[in-house]
Design an enzyme around this catalytic site. Structure first.
Site, mmCIF file in Angstrom:
data_model
loop_
_atom_site.group_PDB
_atom_site.id
_atom_site.type_symbol
_atom_site.label_atom_id
_atom_site.label_comp_id
_atom_site.label_asym_id
_atom_site.label_seq_id
_atom_site.Cartn_x
_atom_site.Cartn_y
_atom_site.Cartn_z
ATOM 1 N N HIS B 144 20.929 91.900 -28.506
ATOM 2 C CA HIS B 144 20.303 92.469 -29.710
ATOM 3 C C HIS B 144 20.162 91.452 -30.845
ATOM 4 O O HIS B 144 20.115 91.853 -32.015
ATOM 5 C CB HIS B 144 21.098 93.686 -30.226
ATOM 6 C CG HIS B 144 20.920 94.932 -29.401
ATOM 7 N ND1 HIS B 144 21.559 95.147 -28.214
ATOM 8 C CD2 HIS B 144 20.174 96.054 -29.620
ATOM 9 C CE1 HIS B 144 21.218 96.334 -27.722
ATOM 10 N NE2 HIS B 144 20.388 96.909 -28.543
ATOM 11 N N GLY B 193 15.869 92.444 -25.429
ATOM 12 C CA GLY B 193 15.979 93.683 -24.664
ATOM 13 C C GLY B 193 15.584 94.912 -25.459
ATOM 14 O O GLY B 193 15.317 95.966 -24.891
ATOM 15 N N HIS B 254 13.481 103.464 -22.301
ATOM 16 C CA HIS B 254 14.288 103.827 -23.479
ATOM 17 C C HIS B 254 13.361 104.242 -24.629
ATOM 18 O O HIS B 254 12.478 103.482 -25.040
ATOM 19 C CB HIS B 254 15.126 102.621 -23.879
ATOM 20 C CG HIS B 254 16.118 102.891 -24.952
ATOM 21 N ND1 HIS B 254 15.850 102.671 -26.287
ATOM 22 C CD2 HIS B 254 17.377 103.369 -24.906
ATOM 23 C CE1 HIS B 254 16.905 102.993 -27.010
ATOM 24 N NE2 HIS B 254 17.858 103.424 -26.193
ATOM 25 N N GLU B 306 18.815 107.053 -22.221
ATOM 26 C CA GLU B 306 18.187 107.462 -23.492
ATOM 27 C C GLU B 306 16.680 107.321 -23.397
ATOM 28 O O GLU B 306 16.020 106.866 -24.348
ATOM 29 C CB GLU B 306 18.729 106.612 -24.656
ATOM 30 C CG GLU B 306 20.239 106.653 -24.798
ATOM 31 C CD GLU B 306 20.750 105.894 -26.032
ATOM 32 O OE1 GLU B 306 20.351 104.738 -26.220
ATOM 33 O OE2 GLU B 306 21.537 106.473 -26.805
ATOM 34 N N CYS B 324 16.922 108.633 -33.811
ATOM 35 C CA CYS B 324 16.176 107.385 -34.010
ATOM 36 C C CYS B 324 14.826 107.420 -33.309
ATOM 37 O O CYS B 324 13.872 106.785 -33.771
ATOM 38 C CB CYS B 324 16.974 106.193 -33.482
ATOM 39 S SG CYS B 324 18.282 105.685 -34.589
ATOM 40 N N CYS B 407 23.152 103.969 -35.129
ATOM 41 C CA CYS B 407 21.796 103.632 -35.530
ATOM 42 C C CYS B 407 21.147 104.757 -36.325
ATOM 43 O O CYS B 407 20.304 104.513 -37.191
ATOM 44 C CB CYS B 407 20.953 103.323 -34.294
ATOM 45 S SG CYS B 407 21.272 104.443 -32.919
#
Lengths: 634, 634
Positions: B144, B193, B254, B306, B324, B407
């Protein structure tokens, strides 16, 4: 405890001695051609060799050779790769036990290789403990050390029972002694993240009579649920560490873990006469079957954690139903059947064998379902491959040759090899026919010959010879079999479904005919299984049927098809046909939640389509499939 | 490109200049008390401080301080913890932009702390690159790094737009320059990613005029889908690395990754006049909305990854609908709205704001839904906690104070703070009322005053002042609003739903009244959403309603309740009431697939129950809840 000269016949996978009924040995069950006989042959001819080939190709066998050599090596496969070799050894052992020595040389080689890698203190795992590896017992969550040991113990017992050879059993004793010292009372207060060793320890106790192994199984059992496993996002229930086994109301968490644990607990309950524990397990079984089980007998509705969902969370298009969970469900039910003699356990075994275990392998025995969905929406969903070109996990469409996590193929192999032992049981007064499988079964009371093409037809001919006078024959009547008939000496009776037909005092050479009603049945679900509201399924005998796209008229999509309001299932040409309608052409609305009420009078095209046996789907090229079919107008 | 003196008003989060319509600035939108005004106040009063407190308590702020100190430290939180601070900075910046300086001191402190940790070459991540840490760019799958950079860039642009201060923007330029050198053409052929940096780079280009940042966003965009991310069990689609963005037909993998990527791609398409790319995104949006979106606007039906499921895999009891993803869906739709001016994008924004974004925070702003299920089956499903006592992942019942993966709360915070900018747009000829929010909105053509208590009522009063002669007013009529009326100067017209009502030549001081039909609506789903067959939902205006167990008559279980065949939804006492029946007492059958056909004439108890606004559920103690309610007799 065991008489060595009798060894070759004492080959039941579960040598359960204290229940309502007793198993017979693998060696005493000779399957003949038929549904299961053919699958045993497929196992002998293809599945076992296929599994051995992949385990060799991927280096899982080589791990043991390298470990024995003492030189540094890079371990191949996952933490539980060792256990796949053990399950393969177990499978071949049962093959030997049933008189097949096709893979005898392979068995000897594998046992040699495995035992050479065992360390002087009994420990055996190829991924841990060498100077360049992670230390032993440094990862109880995911390390799978005790899990692998459990499979080693099961394999060693099978090997001993099948061959009479002592060497692998000696290895098992050394390993179990190591575990008892380290993890016994006052020792390391830990359990494995994946239950399994409990099963192995109890079976080793049964084989050796060494009480310490049973005690250690109890210790692990009682320790689980006390929070010894570190926290993880899947929650404590994932490894059944959220509460004590005897306090639970239902199975939860990872399905295979929960079912192996339950099976091991049933073993402990039986060998320790723990009535409270057994009652707890019966209660959990009942609630799990009533609320957390798919029509196929499949268990586990979460892909994320391969776990049971909440009650009635059973979406067909996200059903996981891992093949290993089907095998493990059979193991759990089998132990409760032996303990209680209640037909419902054999009912679920039959359902799971026909619709989960038989579904996994392809016709050629070289590909397997890992997950067994009840609704396949897309023809092609490509699996994820790892660097070896092996499927990483089995949620994709179609059977796959092998998996990075390949627990399922060898689990199918050991189940098929030992399947003869699950057909007939006995107790002091009676013989029980638990499953309808063509073959010859030797019990202590009589030789039972079963001739049947079940489930093609529902006719099962049973002949008893060499009969102990006064013995009864008890025949399970499946709970779906309302209208079953038994013919005996010219009399016809109508036994109750969901229980045993009890035939007193069978005589020498007597022939009994069971006729099960095989007309297709329409099945409705409890309203609380929300995901299949407005749908029906069709079953025939023990088999769940499905609608597969390749059977639809040219140009029809599975999504457009509903059952006619009277689907009129009927048999024709060896298939079950139902009447369906093609719904008005689907308009792909911009927003799918603005559908007007269906016009029941809308023009619809009707057709009659053949259903596929669920266990035979996905054998005719890419397809979509559904078990639960919407009903027109609902 | 930007005129520094005009800075304070150029505070749109997305400074989109080339579309069919243009945004107005946060500073030009003053919300008044009402549904969204109250939530902006809640954000200012509670959410921001709550988030700051947790980020401090858990050491996520301290990570930056330690990094700046140069001494060795143990990083706290996950790989993306830095990004939460950036989102908080962005949220407070928009608060400043809208004239609220409640958290101005906190903002200054956070910016100081963050910038002090930036390295001389521009790189900034507290988890990588120090001698005792993993090397920079050693984990593109899960590290990330570029994702965090993207949030830094967005925050820096917001900070610059809101405060006019250069220091964080300078940091952003240094970081972006570092990225362009390392990952530009001929550089490292990798992508993150988790898409996100594309959004940050384009916005930084918009703020600075430096073309290189836009080019780098294009490079990352075109590089995704070429297989640069290592294999993983979730498959290449998880990170949208399975195919090029411009080749896809639907969003997959995702959900947040897919939506951030799509939003970033829409930005690139707009700034590069890439019509092919924009068309591809419109096509993907349409198919995703038609086949992969919940009634609430929620996206993502897989807990495991997810992720989006296959078309029509939308089980309510396994809906993930991450908060999110709702925020990201608004971001994607907003960019397509700006690009095309089509009302359908504003429709989905409204749905997602009311039913996902507004659902997440509790009434006190101190707890949040991470996942937003449409069917809660059990009252208590305890979350898994980590060593800090923080919820590891948000699939459990009830809102939670904080998450290991947190998040969502700061994403809600930045969305609420900047919400004013999403209400009104303009172009050369017209002003568009996109959302119905009480407040005063300054456009270049006129000052627009909106008075409404929407969605309590459907009456929206619009007054325009300081009008450029000849300008039109375009008012979105939601697609659900069949029967809307517009009153203008004594005339009443019936504008079409799903488009804009176009009022030509509005005059100085003119008042226009929109009356939206707020009677509750019964909603049916496309048959292919199998999981809700035989169920209906109830909506009112933009709000999805739900049946919550606390509203049932004493002793009734949610599982026992069905809508009466004519549920007759009606408003009374500020709620929508429907007629329901209690089904005959459920018999917990041993096997749930043996249900007889329902006896339609069975004795049933009827009742009238109030539905809860979905976004208000779970505020009254433990409960079960369902959006899709079975219909009696189906």
């Amino acid at each position: 405890v065991n008489n060595s000269s009798a060894r070759r016949t004492d080959t039941a996978p579960v040598a359960f001695r204290s229940g309502a009924v007793r198993p017979i040995a693998v060696a005493d069950a000779h399957l003949e051609p038929g549904f299961w006989g053919a699958r045993q042959e497929l196992n002998d001819r293809a599945i076992i060799a296929h599994a051995a080939e992949w385990m060799t190709r991927l280096g899982w066998v080589r791990n043991f050779e390298d470990a024995a050599s003492g030189s540094r090596y890079e371990h191949r496969g996952r933490e539980f790769a060792d256990s796949e070799i053990y399950k393969l050894i177990e499978a071949i052992s049962w093959e030997i036990a049933r008189g097949r020595d096709t893979h005898a040389a392979l068995l000897n080689r594998l046992v040699d290789i495995v035992l050479a890698a065992q360390e002087p203190d009994g420990y055996l795992h190829t991924l841990f403990g060498r100077p360049w590896q992670r230390p032993r017992y440094s990862d109880f969550q995911w390390g799978h050390e005790l899990y692998c040991f459990g499979h080693f113990l099961q394999a060693a017992v099978a090997h001993h029972r099948a061959t009479g050879e002592e060497r692998m059993l000696e290895g098992a004793r050394a390993l179990a002694d190591h575990v008892c010292v380290l993890f016994g009372p006052g020792g390391l207060n830990r359990v494995c993240g994946h239950a399994e060793i409990e099963l192995g320890l109890v079976e080793l106790y049964r084989e050796t009579g060494v009480r310490r192994y049973l005690d250690q199984a109890s210790v692990f059992l009682e320790r689980r649920g006390t929070g010894t496993i570190p926290l993880h996002e899947f929650g404590r229930a994932f490894w059944q560490d959220d509460m004590k086994v005897r306090d639970a109301e239902v199975l939860r968490g990872h399905a295979v873990r929960a079912l192996y644990l339950s099976a091991g607990a049933a073993d402990v309950a039986a060998e320790t006469d723990d009535v409270e524990l057994r009652s707890a397990l019966e209660r959990q079984w009942q609630r799990t079957v009533a609320r957390r089980t798919y029509l196929t007998g499949g268990m586990g509705s979460h892909h994320m954690d391969e776990a049971f969902g909440d009650d009635f969370v059973l979406p067909p298009d996200r059903s996981y139903c891992e093949t290993c969970a089907g095998v493990a469900s059979v193991m759990f039910s089998w132990r409760l059947l032996l303990a209680t003699g209640e037909a419902k356990y054999a009912d679920l075994i039959e359902r799971s064998l026909f619709n989960v275990v038989a579904t996994s392998p392809s016709e050629d025995g070289r590909a397997f379902f890992y997950a067994n969905t009840l609704h396949q929406r897309v023809e092609h969903s490509l699996p994820s491959l790892n660097e070896d070109g092996v499927v990483i996990r089995g949620g994709a469409a179609g059977r796959q040759a092998w998996f990075e996590v390949s627990c399922c193929p060898p689990n199918v192999a050991r189940t098929l090899a030992s399947l003869g032992a699950y057909v007939v049981t006995e107790n002091d007064d009676a013989i029980q026919i638990q499953q309808f499988v063509a073959g010859v079964f030797q019990t202590s009371h009589a030789t039972v010959r079963v001739a049947t093409d079940y489930p093609l037809s529902g006719t099962v001919e049973i002949e008893v010879d060499a009969v102990t006078p006064g013995v009864s024959l008890e025949i399970r009547i499946p709970s779906w079999a309302e209208g079953a008939r038994i013919r005996r000496a010219g009399d016809e009776t109508a036994p109750p479904a969901g229980d045993y037909a009890r035939l007193l005092g069978v005589g020498e050479g007597e022939r009994i005919t069971l006729v099960l009603p095989m007309q297709p049945r329409i099945t409705r679900a409890d309203d609380r299984v929300d995901a299949v509201r407005g749908c029906l399924a069709v079953e025939r005998g023990p088999e769940v049927l499905a609608l597969e796209s390749v059977d639809l008229p040219e140009g029809w999509l599975l999504d457009e098809v509903a059952l006619a309001s009277d689907p009129a299932p009927a048999e024709r040409d060896g298939s079950v046909w139902v009447d369906v309608v093609r719904l008005p052409q689907i308009d792909d609305a911009a927003w799918p939640y603005a559908r007007p009420a269906t016009d029941a009078a809308a023009d619809r095209t009707g057709a009659s389509v053949a259903l596929v046996r669920y266990h035979e789907w996905a054998e005719r090229g890419p397809s979509t499939m559904r078990v639960w079919i919407p009903v027109s107008g609902m």
